[in-house]
Write a protein that holds these residues in place. Structure first.
Motif, short mmCIF file in Angstrom:
data_model
loop_
_atom_site.label_atom_id
_atom_site.label_comp_id
_atom_site.label_asym_id
_atom_site.label_seq_id
_atom_site.Cartn_x
_atom_site.Cartn_y
_atom_site.Cartn_z
N GLY A 47 0.82 -1.21 0.00
CA GLY A 47 0.00 0.00 0.00
C GLY A 47 0.85 1.26 0.00
N LEU A 48 1.92 1.22 0.80
CA LEU A 48 2.82 2.38 0.87
C LEU A 48 3.42 2.71 -0.49
CD1 LEU A 48 4.57 4.49 2.44
CD2 LEU A 48 6.23 2.64 2.78
N ASP A 58 0.20 7.25 2.13
CA ASP A 58 -0.34 5.93 2.51
C ASP A 58 -1.50 6.13 3.49
OD1 ASP A 58 -0.64 3.22 2.87
OD2 ASP A 58 1.17 2.96 4.08
N ASP A 85 -1.62 -5.80 -0.14
CA ASP A 85 -1.84 -5.07 1.09
C ASP A 85 -3.20 -4.39 0.97
OD1 ASP A 85 -1.82 -3.28 3.16
OD2 ASP A 85 0.08 -2.32 2.60
N ASP A 87 -4.80 -2.84 3.22
CA ASP A 87 -4.98 -1.85 4.29
C ASP A 87 -6.00 -2.38 5.32
OD1 ASP A 87 -3.09 -0.24 3.10
OD2 ASP A 87 -4.54 1.04 2.07
N GLU A 114 -5.43 -5.19 7.94
CA GLU A 114 -4.88 -4.84 9.25
C GLU A 114 -5.98 -4.34 10.18
OE1 GLU A 114 -2.25 -2.18 7.12
OE2 GLU A 114 -2.90 -0.49 8.35
N LYS A 120 -6.70 4.61 6.93
CA LYS A 120 -5.53 4.18 7.69
C LYS A 120 -4.40 5.20 7.62
CE LYS A 120 -2.15 2.60 6.16
NZ LYS A 120 -1.73 1.29 5.68
N ARG A 158 -3.52 -8.92 9.87
CA ARG A 158 -2.34 -8.21 10.38
C ARG A 158 -2.64 -7.56 11.73
NH1 ARG A 158 0.76 -3.65 6.84
NH2 ARG A 158 1.16 -2.11 8.46
MG MG Z 1 0.57 -0.89 3.99
#
Ligand code: MG
Ligand code: SPV
Length: 294
Positions: A47-48, A58, A85, A87, A114, A120, A158
């Motif tokens: 995601g980043l 992000d 990812d 998020d 996560e 997020k 996560r």
């Molecule tokens: Mg991420």
């Protein structure tokens, strides 16, 4: 006859096999190809780095369907399985349901969600980020698992309890709850510079489900120690984007200063290399087959 393994089965095998697996970050079709070329067996769609490559933070600034579009290019560009990812799942259980259905349609082999709140914030920013309620997050996990259209699709839960300063007992309580809710694996995240809390976790968790880690901050820990701890999968989470930033800066600076290409030619990938990576040879063969006069 053996049918070719699906990307879903391939990711499931990486996560559940007893040997340590590695997922390398990619953020577009080109970087996905480079991961495959290097010999990796799976991709982390971060995601980043996906956000950063779009010039965004992000913080869910890219919509989930914009992320899905990038994932489609990545899946088309590689034969490797992709763990995305996801998020927080972009909302509540209902958003996770639709996300998982769409990922399965586009042959994205798994998702990691996560236990935080939408929108997020990256885990390495600030302290004590609010966590999702355990029961509510378990609903997201169940909804995701109930929505997969391939049996081998992988959902990784996560745990942000260590990062947000809630301690080991809370991390273990959450791992247990997420496992019971049907998560295929847990990702235990840490922002410490050593892996001590990761190894405390793996010792007490005792592989009740596979464990995934992201050693961005404890990068100096030897990979053999991860192996000895029985960890399933290591994610190298952002290093292709970071290396490209370094390389692009150097090249841009040199050309700006020189007002000439003489110094950089020979230090950068050739134009022919670009043609090779994206498969121009295949197109030429197809032209001979399909285009009259070729
Ligand atoms: Mg991420
Ligand atoms: C990512 O790569 O986007 C991750 C890993 O989620 S981290 O940046 O460590 O949170």
């Amino acid at each position: 006859a053996d049918r070719p393994k699906t990307v879903f089965a391939a990711l499931r095998e990486e996560i559940f096999s007893p040997t340590l697996s590695f997922l390398m970050e990619a953020h577009n079709g080109l970087s996905a190809k480079i991961v495959e070329e290097a010999g990796f067996r799976g991709i982390w769609a971060s995601g980043l780095t996906n956000s950063a490559s779009l010039g965004l933070r992000d913080s869910n600034e890219a919509s989930w369907t914009q992320v899905l579009d990038v994932l489609e290019y990545m899946a088309d560009a590689t034969t490797l399985p992709i763990l995305v990812d996801g998020d927080t799942g972009y909302g509540n259980f209902n958003n996770v349901r639709r996300l998982v259905r769409k990922l399965c349609e586009r042959r994205i082999a798994g998702v990691c969600i996560e236990d935080k709140l939408f929108p997020k914030t990256n885990s390495f920013i600030g302290e004590a980020q609010p966590l999702a309620d355990i029961e509510e997050f378990c609903g997201r996990i169940k909804a995701g698992k109930d929505s997969q259209t391939d049996d081998d699709f992988v959902l990784v839960a996560r745990i942000e309890a260590l990062i947000s300063g809630r301690g080991m007992e809370e991390a273990l309580r959450r791992a247990e709850a997420y496992h019971a809710a049907g998560a295929d694996a847990v990702l235990i995240h840490s922002k410490k510079s050593t892996a001590n809390e990761i190894f405390d976790f793996t010792e007490r968790w005792a592989n009740r489900s596979p464990v995934v880690i992201v050693p961005t901050m404890y990068y100096a820990t030897s990979t053999d120690l991860f192996r000895q701890a029985g960890i399933s999968t290591v994610i190298w989470a952002n290093h292709l984007l970071r290396s490209s930033i370094t390389a692009m800066r150097e090249t841009a600076k040199q050309i700006f200063e020189d007002q000439s290409l003489r110094e950089v030619e020979g230090r950068v990938a050739s134009v022919r290399d670009i043609f090779a990576i994206v498969g121009n040879a295949e197109l030429e063969a197809a032209e001979r087959r399909y285009l009259p006069g070729k």
